[in-house]
Scaffold this active site. Sequence first.
Site, PDB file in Angstrom:
ATOM      1  N   ASP A  65       1.030  -1.100  -0.017  1.00 49.20           N
ATOM      2  CA  ASP A  65       0.105   0.335   0.019  1.00 49.20           C
ATOM      3  C   ASP A  65       0.873   1.298   0.115  1.00 49.20           C
ATOM      4  O   ASP A  65       1.816   1.333   0.776  1.00 49.20           O
ATOM      5  CB  ASP A  65      -0.957  -0.124   1.167  1.00 49.20           C
ATOM      6  CG  ASP A  65      -1.918   1.040   1.184  1.00 49.20           C
ATOM      7  OD1 ASP A  65      -2.286   1.625   0.014  1.00 49.20           O
ATOM      8  OD2 ASP A  65      -2.581   1.362   2.585  1.00 49.20           O
ATOM      9  N   HIS A  66       0.537   2.221  -0.828  1.00 43.20           N
ATOM     10  CA  HIS A  66       1.358   3.414  -0.946  1.00 43.20           C
ATOM     11  C   HIS A  66       2.785   3.259  -0.996  1.00 43.20           C
ATOM     12  O   HIS A  66       3.600   3.843  -0.251  1.00 43.20           O
ATOM     13  CB  HIS A  66       0.933   4.314   0.339  1.00 43.20           C
ATOM     14  CG  HIS A  66      -0.318   5.014   0.188  1.00 43.20           C
ATOM     15  ND1 HIS A  66      -0.816   5.918  -0.600  1.00 43.20           N
ATOM     16  CD2 HIS A  66      -1.499   4.419   0.885  1.00 43.20           C
ATOM     17  CE1 HIS A  66      -2.116   6.029  -0.376  1.00 43.20           C
ATOM     18  NE2 HIS A  66      -2.595   5.212   0.381  1.00 43.20           N
ATOM     19  N   GLY A 164      -7.455   8.520   7.531  1.00 48.21           N
ATOM     20  CA  GLY A 164      -7.641   8.766   8.802  1.00 48.21           C
ATOM     21  C   GLY A 164      -9.186   9.097   9.374  1.00 48.21           C
ATOM     22  O   GLY A 164     -10.059   8.684   8.468  1.00 48.21           O
ATOM     23  N   HIS A 194      -9.166   5.102  -1.771  1.00 46.92           N
ATOM     24  CA  HIS A 194      -8.470   5.003  -0.685  1.00 46.92           C
ATOM     25  C   HIS A 194      -9.271   5.876   0.358  1.00 46.92           C
ATOM     26  O   HIS A 194     -10.071   6.474   0.196  1.00 46.92           O
ATOM     27  CB  HIS A 194      -7.232   5.804  -0.862  1.00 46.92           C
ATOM     28  CG  HIS A 194      -5.921   4.822  -1.597  1.00 46.92           C
ATOM     29  ND1 HIS A 194      -4.795   4.420  -0.841  1.00 46.92           N
ATOM     30  CD2 HIS A 194      -5.991   4.393  -2.930  1.00 46.92           C
ATOM     31  CE1 HIS A 194      -4.341   3.642  -1.660  1.00 46.92           C
ATOM     32  NE2 HIS A 194      -4.804   3.461  -2.865  1.00 46.92           N
ATOM     33  N   GLY A 195      -8.711   5.879   1.490  1.00 40.88           N
ATOM     34  CA  GLY A 195      -9.111   6.905   2.802  1.00 40.88           C
ATOM     35  C   GLY A 195     -10.986   6.259   2.754  1.00 40.88           C
ATOM     36  O   GLY A 195     -11.794   7.226   3.090  1.00 40.88           O
ATOM     37  N   SER A 197     -12.608   4.315   4.922  1.00 36.66           N
ATOM     38  CA  SER A 197     -13.211   3.795   6.552  1.00 36.66           C
ATOM     39  C   SER A 197     -14.291   4.431   6.525  1.00 36.66           C
ATOM     40  O   SER A 197     -14.465   5.558   6.402  1.00 36.66           O
ATOM     41  CB  SER A 197     -12.221   4.042   7.336  1.00 36.66           C
ATOM     42  OG  SER A 197     -11.432   2.655   7.386  1.00 36.66           O
ATOM     43  N   ASN A 237     -10.367   0.453   0.377  1.00 38.02           N
ATOM     44  CA  ASN A 237      -8.970   0.434   1.325  1.00 38.02           C
ATOM     45  C   ASN A 237      -9.744   0.628   2.774  1.00 38.02           C
ATOM     46  O   ASN A 237     -10.148   1.921   2.855  1.00 38.02           O
ATOM     47  CB  ASN A 237      -7.797   1.436   1.034  1.00 38.02           C
ATOM     48  CG  ASN A 237      -7.207   0.885  -0.136  1.00 38.02           C
ATOM     49  OD1 ASN A 237      -7.429  -0.249  -0.940  1.00 38.02           O
ATOM     50  ND2 ASN A 237      -5.933   1.715  -0.482  1.00 38.02           N
TER      51      ASN A 237
HETATM   52  C1  PGH Z   1      -6.376   3.547   3.100  1.00 45.04           C
HETATM   53  C2  PGH Z   1      -7.020   3.404   4.394  1.00 45.04           C
HETATM   54  N1  PGH Z   1      -5.047   2.857   2.985  1.00 45.04           N
HETATM   55  O1  PGH Z   1      -4.480   3.059   1.919  1.00 45.04           O
HETATM   56  O2  PGH Z   1      -6.470   4.317   2.087  1.00 45.04           O
HETATM   57  O3  PGH Z   1      -7.874   4.554   4.572  1.00 45.04           O
HETATM   58  O4  PGH Z   1      -7.783   5.720   6.736  1.00 45.04           O
HETATM   59  O5  PGH Z   1     -10.020   5.694   5.551  1.00 45.04           O
HETATM   60  O6  PGH Z   1      -9.055   3.461   6.469  1.00 45.04           O
HETATM   61  P1  PGH Z   1      -8.709   4.841   6.054  1.00 45.04           P
HETATM   62 ZN    ZN Z   2      -4.458   4.913   1.208  1.00 45.72          ZN
HETATM   63 CA    CA Z   3      -1.038   9.694  -2.043  1.00 45.34          CA
END
Ligand code: PGH
Ligand code: ZN
Ligand code: CA
Length: 292
Positions: A65-66, A164, A194-195, A197, A237
Amino acid sequence: MLFGAFNVNNMEIIQAIVDAANEENSPVILQASSSAIKYARIGYLRKMIEAALEEYDIPIALHLDHGPDFETCKMCIDNGFSSVMIDGSKYSFEENIDLTKKVVEYAHSRGVVVEAELGKLAGIEDDVNVSDSDAMYTNPDEAKEFVNRTGCDSLAIAIGTSHGAYKFKGEAKLRFDILEKVKEKLPNTPIVLHGASTVIPELVEICNKYGGNIPGAKGVPDEMLHEASLRGVSKINVDTDLRLAMTAAIRKVFAEEPEAFDPRKYMTPARELIKQTVKHKIKDVFGSSNKA
Ligand code: PGH
Ligand code: ZN
Ligand code: CA
């Protein structure tokens, strides 16, 4: 088809995710960021995932990841990862293309697929801190050019999510119009969110009830994730929700049983709460369950 990709840092998190996926008979992606690899150490991660593959028959992928640079991607490819992400989103368009192309060449010649990123998410991601005003949505025309020129297999786009527990100040809002345009231009490229959650309110509440201090946390509601999947997102993710689940369960034990000091006493409920969280996502949100 929509897959959840869950971030892993240690044995209990890995076990919780694969236990949940196995009970739902769902394929699952385990992903480790470069800081997770630094924390857990790559050999341990690899062996724990080998153990999971021996235990269960479901498809389990291990994904970087990343990935911040070519060297990290190469290390993961050389260590048997199924796929890697090269995150060149902090660079200029042309620099991002050059870096991604280099990773794609190395990965494809070894049977590994590559996720790339175009556009910037707000919030904290590993060591990179993008301020709200710098957050840049993905440009659909650029997305098409980027995928054509790099040959990447999937693309992470920015449509308003962030990493986050603090994703939105007011109402949750995602730019589904951008997603739609990207899908029009790239109908065959899997799109990654992504992001993503939910920042599950019940988990935040347990954390705060037992001594935590996470006020005003807010994520992407389940209905929006569902809409994202209907509009063509293929990989979602999730990291923050697993962190919250683990912390909530541990805080509860510490508060209710201050005399406890056997780690199994709090790691067992932590693992269980992560498992329930992952099961809920697989079953009720992502719909990747194949349970008979
Ligand atoms: C994410 C996770 N990982 O690559 O993108 O995002 O912080 O929303 O779980 P969250
Ligand atoms: Zn991410
Ligand atoms: Ca990025």
